[in-house]
Each structure stands twice: as C-alpha cells, then as structure tokens.
Design a protein around this motif. Structure first.
Motif, PDB file in Angstrom:
ATOM      1  N   UNK A 132     -27.871  61.612  14.239  1.00 24.96           N
ATOM      2  CA  UNK A 132     -26.977  60.852  13.444  1.00 24.96           C
ATOM      3  C   UNK A 132     -26.293  59.184  13.109  1.00 24.96           C
ATOM      4  N   UNK A 133     -26.938  58.644  14.800  1.00 22.29           N
ATOM      5  CA  UNK A 133     -26.850  57.796  14.789  1.00 22.29           C
ATOM      6  C   UNK A 133     -28.578  56.829  13.223  1.00 22.29           C
ATOM      7  N   UNK A 134     -28.887  57.233  13.112  1.00 25.18           N
ATOM      8  CA  UNK A 134     -30.044  56.355  12.206  1.00 25.18           C
ATOM      9  C   UNK A 134     -29.350  56.949  11.138  1.00 25.18           C
ATOM     10  N   UNK A 135     -28.771  57.433  10.595  1.00 21.42           N
ATOM     11  CA  UNK A 135     -27.288  57.940   9.172  1.00 21.42           C
ATOM     12  C   UNK A 135     -26.609  56.346   9.202  1.00 21.42           C
ATOM     13  N   UNK A 136     -26.008  56.696   9.883  1.00 21.59           N
ATOM     14  CA  UNK A 136     -25.210  55.114  10.646  1.00 21.59           C
ATOM     15  C   UNK A 136     -25.823  54.381  10.069  1.00 21.59           C
ATOM     16  N   UNK A 137     -26.564  53.950  10.845  1.00 23.03           N
ATOM     17  CA  UNK A 137     -27.409  52.526  11.131  1.00 23.03           C
ATOM     18  C   UNK A 137     -28.030  52.329   9.366  1.00 23.03           C
ATOM     19  N   UNK A 138     -28.674  53.462   8.591  1.00 23.86           N
ATOM     20  CA  UNK A 138     -28.923  52.798   6.866  1.00 23.86           C
ATOM     21  C   UNK A 138     -27.541  52.862   6.739  1.00 23.86           C
ATOM     22  N   UNK A 139     -26.536  53.522   6.606  1.00 24.83           N
ATOM     23  CA  UNK A 139     -25.479  53.050   5.914  1.00 24.83           C
ATOM     24  C   UNK A 139     -25.002  51.917   5.985  1.00 24.83           C
ATOM     25  N   UNK A 140     -25.388  51.526   7.150  1.00 28.35           N
ATOM     26  CA  UNK A 140     -24.873  50.140   7.759  1.00 28.35           C
ATOM     27  C   UNK A 140     -25.285  49.074   7.024  1.00 28.35           C
ATOM     28  N   UNK A 141     -26.950  49.685   6.790  1.00 29.17           N
ATOM     29  CA  UNK A 141     -27.457  47.750   6.335  1.00 29.17           C
ATOM     30  C   UNK A 141     -27.192  48.321   5.058  1.00 29.17           C
ATOM     31  N   UNK A 142     -26.685  49.314   3.909  1.00 35.19           N
ATOM     32  CA  UNK A 142     -26.789  49.407   2.674  1.00 35.19           C
ATOM     33  C   UNK A 142     -24.872  48.716   2.057  1.00 35.19           C
ATOM     34  N   UNK A 160     -20.245  50.191  14.306  1.00 39.31           N
ATOM     35  CA  UNK A 160     -20.282  50.127  13.084  1.00 39.31           C
ATOM     36  C   UNK A 160     -19.496  50.394  11.771  1.00 39.31           C
ATOM     37  N   UNK A 161     -19.182  51.062  11.977  1.00 35.33           N
ATOM     38  CA  UNK A 161     -17.028  51.006  11.135  1.00 35.33           C
ATOM     39  C   UNK A 161     -16.600  50.149  11.259  1.00 35.33           C
ATOM     40  N   UNK A 162     -15.820  49.616  12.095  1.00 38.32           N
ATOM     41  CA  UNK A 162     -15.018  48.366  12.482  1.00 38.32           C
ATOM     42  C   UNK A 162     -15.557  47.230  12.256  1.00 38.32           C
ATOM     43  N   UNK A 163     -17.204  46.622  11.757  1.00 39.27           N
ATOM     44  CA  UNK A 163     -17.601  45.328  11.530  1.00 39.27           C
ATOM     45  C   UNK A 163     -17.391  45.731  10.091  1.00 39.27           C
ATOM     46  N   UNK A 164     -17.939  46.829   9.439  1.00 39.15           N
ATOM     47  CA  UNK A 164     -17.863  46.861   7.704  1.00 39.15           C
ATOM     48  C   UNK A 164     -16.553  47.101   7.240  1.00 39.15           C
ATOM     49  N   UNK A 165     -15.846  47.415   8.484  1.00 37.30           N
ATOM     50  CA  UNK A 165     -13.796  47.076   7.765  1.00 37.30           C
ATOM     51  C   UNK A 165     -13.899  45.756   7.407  1.00 37.30           C
ATOM     52  N   UNK A 166     -14.182  44.793   8.239  1.00 39.23           N
ATOM     53  CA  UNK A 166     -13.450  43.248   9.220  1.00 39.23           C
ATOM     54  C   UNK A 166     -13.864  41.999   6.871  1.00 39.23           C
ATOM     55  N   UNK A 167     -12.560  41.032   7.381  1.00 40.56           N
ATOM     56  CA  UNK A 167     -12.622  40.636   6.355  1.00 40.56           C
ATOM     57  C   UNK A 167     -14.350  40.349   5.495  1.00 40.56           C
ATOM     58  N   UNK A 168     -15.375  40.267   5.988  1.00 41.81           N
ATOM     59  CA  UNK A 168     -16.165  39.885   5.481  1.00 41.81           C
ATOM     60  C   UNK A 168     -16.685  40.781   4.320  1.00 41.81           C
ATOM     61  N   UNK A 169     -16.199  41.821   4.732  1.00 37.23           N
ATOM     62  CA  UNK A 169     -17.207  43.367   3.906  1.00 37.23           C
ATOM     63  C   UNK A 169     -15.817  43.825   3.618  1.00 37.23           C
ATOM     64  N   UNK A 170     -15.045  43.868   4.266  1.00 36.75           N
ATOM     65  CA  UNK A 170     -13.722  44.878   3.243  1.00 36.75           C
ATOM     66  C   UNK A 170     -13.727  46.708   2.798  1.00 36.75           C
ATOM     67  N   UNK A 171     -14.895  47.010   3.451  1.00 38.39           N
ATOM     68  CA  UNK A 171     -15.323  48.498   3.555  1.00 38.39           C
ATOM     69  C   UNK A 171     -13.742  49.121   3.751  1.00 38.39           C
ATOM     70  N   UNK A 172     -13.081  49.791   3.176  1.00 38.94           N
ATOM     71  CA  UNK A 172     -11.730  50.746   3.497  1.00 38.94           C
ATOM     72  C   UNK A 172     -12.634  52.179   3.760  1.00 38.94           C
TER      73      UNK A 172
END
Length: 623
Positions: free
Chosen positions: A541-551, A582-594
């Motif tokens: 699961x974590x590799x799927x998350x890391x892959x989504x994180x990169x994208x 990873x969710x918190x990172x990509x939710x942060x101001x410079x990325x802004x994913x909901x």
C-alpha cells in the motif's frame, strides 16, 4: 583448614577492606558523587556564557569558575525521547530502534547491555532521577533506586556514593504555548528590542516577544540550577561531587527543536570539577574545552568517573576520568545527528559536523521543514510564520522553511551559525562536501541505520530485537541506502539505475526508487508510466501512496483517490500515519490537493491511534 574457619577469614577480610575503603573516604579519594542538572529544550544560543546574543545565567557561570565550559557539546537528536534514549544507552538511536518520537512500540535494550545507571548501582552507587525518563526502551527494574518527583540523594546510606539527575522543565517548548490574547497580557524582563532575531525568522512583534520571553525562561531556569547547587553545598558535598549542567537538546524557537540544525543540536554544557578530583581532567579549571562531545559520550564518561568498566557495545567515549588526555579530547571534531518522526510528522534527515563544516542529508527532501506538526504549531510564532508565507510577505531566506530542501546541504556554521547559506553547489567546497558525505555513509553503514525500512515494517519485523535485525539485514540496508543516494547523482547517470529499481522484486528497493523520483521532481517525468503501474498494482500500500505522491508533487495527476483508498485499506495505525503524512504534504499550500476523508471508512484500529487523530483533526480544520 576447616570450611567454617575459611568462611570466617573471608568475612574478616571483607570487613577489613570495607572499613579501610570508607576510612580513606575522608582522607583520600573515594568514589565521586555525580549530579546531572538537565534543562529541557534549550540550545546554547540563548545563554551569554556561550553566545553574545544570550542572557546572563550567573549560577551556571559560577560553576565554570570551578569547572569546565564545553563549547562543542551536542545532542545527537533534536527531541527529548530520542535524545534521552541515546543518553541512557550510550548508543545511536537509529541502530537501536529508538529514533521515533513518540514511540509506537518500546524496544528492548541491546543484548547484554543495560541502561548505564544499572552499572553504577552494581558498583554500589545510589541512583536517583527527579524525574523525567522518556526512554523509547523497555526499562528494567535495576536502573534507579528512586525515579520520582521526590527522588533525592539524601535517602542514600551513610557514606554511599550517588548519581542523581535533576530535570528542569522551565524552558520546555510548552512554555511558549501562549495565545495571541495571552501574549498581550504577558510582560518580559528581557528587552524585546535587545536580542537579534535570527536571519531566517520574520522580524515581527510576535517573534521579538518570543525571543525575549524564551530568554526570561532561561533566567528562571538558572535560578533553579542554583537551588540544586545550594542543596549540595548545604549537605557538604561540593568537594566530592561532579556537577554536570546541560540542555537535553536544542531550543524551541521555530525551526530548532525537531530539526538537525545547530539550534536543534548544539547544547550548553558545563561541568563543575571538585577540588579533590581535579586530576580527573587534563584541562585547566575555569577554562574551556573545544573538543566535540556528544550525548553518546555521557554514559561512558559517568562510568569512567565511577571506575566502572565501560561496556564495549557503547558508541561513545569518555571525556572525563582517568586515562583521558588533553590531546585526544582536543582532537575530537565530529558529531552526528538524526531526525525521523516527530509526533505525527515524518522525515528522515541525518547530519555530520566536522570542525566548522556541517553536512545535512535529507532523504525525503520534499518533506519541507514547515510541514505541520500540531505540537510545534501551538506556538504563536510558528502560526505567524506560516501565515506570512501563505500571504507572500516573506523574503527568500524566510520562505525556505516552507520549500523543499536540497537532498544534501553544506554549511560553514562558524561563519553562518543559523545555516542559511548552502555551500554544496559551490565548486570550492566540492572536496569538503565529498569528504563529509562519505563520512556520513560510513557511519550509517556501521550502525547500520534501521530507518531505511519504513517504521511500520520495523515494528512488525525488527523491534523485538532491533540491533540483531540490523546486523542480520546489513546487506539489504546497504542496498536501500545506495538506492536512496541515487538522488545525489546527475540525473542522466541516475536514470538507468532508477529504471532498474522501480522494477525490483524487493518492495523496499521500489520504495526508495520512487522517493528518488520524487526528489528529482520534474526531471523524472520520463518514469510516469512505470510509476503509474506501481500506483495501480504494487503489493505494498505504501508504495502505491509513494507513487501517487510523486505524481502529485509534479502535478500531473490528483493523488487523492489512491491515497485515500490506501488509508481506508490499511489495518496498521503506523502505516496509516505515514500515509497521512503524504496526504498532509499534498494538501499544503504549494500543492493544494483536496482530500475528502470519510472517517467511517478508516479501520477502527487506525482511527483510534492518537497521532492519527491529530492528523485527521488538522486536515478536517483545513477543509
């Protein structure tokens, strides 16, 4: 000789030896007493004794008159439980499995090694702790005679040597957890215009107040140090007691505690040396010691002062006691640091300082320093710093806290004490960069560093005996470290290796290969097809998350569905916490994913975890 006669002769001999030993107590050298006075959460930067930008601490300064000032004393970790685990074991935390704060699982001490006060007890010492422990180890019952808020040396047997720890919470991070409204009603003794604000901080009223108020806490702490010394004097113990004063890791102004910068690791340290034990140090009393000492050295130092054999498993070396030479101490110029998880915030950073140069290796450089940690952000100053960033009101040097780091950085910390000018790209520092990088690699290899596996995997597979696991998996750990270091290569050289790594049958080699892609960001776009396959099909699961994180980091695909599906699927709270990072990172101001999280879909065992709840509450407030 009859057996009974022999036994009586043995008893008479033992009594004669004991009587002789304790009679020499008054005329010659007995075992010294040792007292540690430990203040929480303060680096050397806020005390005039160490830094011109600090406040006077007369009681600590007085100890130096009859002792030694250590100008290069370092915690190996920038947070209490990891620092204290390093101290109590004399061992590097990434080797023993104690590198995560707060621990999700206590680990056993390394085989055949005790928490060091136990050796003192075996040697006849009365050991007391007043009162903080906060170890990531399973504690056995043979460590302290008393560990409580009432623990004192005064309860020992007559003539018994003692080791006593006194902990001062006054400078703890929580002292700055006032609200804006409360701040308006608080006054400071230290002038709010007197102290220079460090260059990467915004120069605002809030930061000026925090600087002054925090220094006031140091003045208060110094008075508490004086109280302990007065008690020792009252008991007639100053001439038989070594007194160590030191901070338990760095300070708490934003960007200090929790980070391997000097403000997080470089601590104040003073040792009072009693008259009759002055031959236990080769240095002149009242002088300074410039050689480097680290927290791994505290346990062997105390054992050496007490004449106890130092276990071979310890990573540190003594800096006081018999057979310590001035030349050897002065030659010490190296210290190592580590930062992994702090509460709900994940990272993996290592550092080495050699002389005036500091090398910092960020293994997940996209996890920017300012990524939210609930406890840190209780500080008004942290809140303001983040708000000013989001409003676009910071200069470049102040913005960096909220930007991805470089995978490796190099600083001249004498010329640049707050590590604001990275020298790693400058041609004239290429040799120094290479030397420090290689030194760090050798150190990581020697432990070996367990953090090349995800924490949740270590909990399941390694934490029943972390040291043995590390030794058994040295080859794999070396391979993962080599994979992670591909991010230091020129991309053209790294690309063929990355391609092979993404296709590896080893899930943790794939894991690190994906992280390498994320560190290269847009340069690694050619691997989008391979990453998408991992995102869809990987067994972890974590590799799927890391892959989504990169994208998500390169903004070619919304990562929310894959990450949320993984969050709902995991039955491991620690894995869930890593996914939420990873969710918190990509939710942060410079990325802004909901991320529209549905708590009812999260497994109960995950949702009940306190740190998971911290992340979920934060993300809920952000929506």
């Amino acid at each position: 000789m009859q057996p009974q006669q022999f036994q009586w002769k043995v008893v008479v001999f033992v009594l004669f030896y004991a009587t002789t030993f304790y009679s020499q107590n008054d005329t010659k050298k007995s075992l010294p007493n040792i007292v540690w006075i430990v203040s929480e959460d303060n680096s050397k930067h806020y005390m005039k004794l160490f830094d011109e930008n600090g406040v006077a601490t007369p009681n600590i300064e007085k100890l130096v008159e009859h002792g030694l000032l250590f100008t290069h004393a370092f915690s190996n970790a920038a947070v209490c439980s990891v620092a204290r685990s390093t101290i109590i074991s004399g061992s590097y935390a990434p080797r023993t499995g104690t590198q995560y704060h707060r621990r999700n699982k206590l680990v056993p001490m390394p085989t055949d090694l005790k928490m060091f006060p136990a050796y003192l007890r075996d040697a006849g010492y009365y050991t007391t702790n007043n009162s903080k422990e906060d170890y990531n180890f399973i504690k056995d019952s043979g460590v302290w005679d008393d560990s409580s808020k009432t623990a004192t040396w005064r309860n020992r047997k007559n003539g018994q040597p003692f080791f006593h720890v006194f902990n001062i919470e006054t400078t703890h991070e929580s002292s700055l957890h006032y609200t804006k409204e409360e701040m308006e009603s608080l006054a400071t003794i230290t002038s709010q215009n007197k102290n220079t604000i460090q260059p990467n901080h915004p120069k605002t009223k809030i930061f000026e107040f925090a600087n002054a108020y925090y220094r006031d806490k140091h003045v208060e702490m110094d008075k508490q140090v004086g109280k302990v010394v007065s008690q020792l004097k009252e008991d007639g113990l100053l001439e038989s007691t070594f007194i160590f004063y030191y901070g338990d890791h760095g300070g708490v102004l934003p960007g200090s505690k929790g980070y391997v910068y000097e403000t997080g690791l470089h601590v104040p340290m003073v040792v009072y040396v009693p008259e009759k034990y002055r031959d236990f140090t080769p240095f002149q009393i009242g002088g300074t010691v410039d050689g480097f000492v680290s927290f791994i050295d505290l346990a062997p130092t105390v054992l050496n002062l007490a004449g106890v054999t130092i276990p071979k498993q310890l990573d540190g070396k003594p800096f006081l006691g018999k057979v310590i030479t001035k030349k050897e101490i002065e030659s010490r110029n190296t210290t190592y640091g580590y930062a992994d998880r702090f509460d709900e915030k994940y990272d993996m950073v290592r550092s080495v300082r050699v002389g005036k140069y500091k090398y910092i290796r960020s293994y997940q450089p996209f996890n920017f320093d300012g990524l939210t940690n609930n406890y840190r952000y209780k500080q008004v100053a942290y809140q303001e710093w983040e708000a000013l960033y989001e409003a676009g009101e910071l200069i470049a040097i102040q913005k960096q806290f909220f930007k991805p780091r470089k995978a490796e950085m190099l600083f001249d910390v004498e010329a640049d004490p707050f590590e604001t000018k990275d020298l790693s790209s400058e041609a004239s520092y290429k040799k120094i960069l290479s030397e420090l990088r290689n030194k760090l690699i050798v150190w990581e290899k020697g432990m070996p560093d367990l953090s090349f596996y995800p924490e949740f995997y270590l909990i399941k597979n390694a934490f029943d005996n972390p040291v043995a696991f590390g030794q058994a998996h040295k080859k794999q750990i070396k391979d993962y470290r080599t994979t992670a270091n591909w991010m230091l290569l020129d991309y053209k050289k790294a690309a063929p290796k990355i391609k092979e790594g993404l296709q590896s049958k080893d899930p943790w080699k794939r894991y690190w290969s994906i992280i390498v892609c994320s560190s290269f960001a847009d340069k690694a776009k050619s691997f989008i097809p391979e990453i998408k396959m991992i995102e869809k099909n990987d067994t972890e699961l974590i590799n799927k998350v890391r892959a989504a994180e990169f994208l998500g980091l390169i903004k070619v695909k919304n990562p929310s569905k894959v990450m949320l599906d993984a969050l709902y699927a995991t039955k491991d709270a620690t894995e869930g916490l890593l996914i939420l990072n990873s969710i918190t990172l990509l939710n942060s101001f410079d990325y802004g994913f909901d991320f529209e999280i549905e708590p009812t879909k999260i497994q109960a065992i995950v949702q009940q975890d306190k740190l998971v709840q911290e992340r979920l509450n934060y993300l809920k407030k952000k929506r």
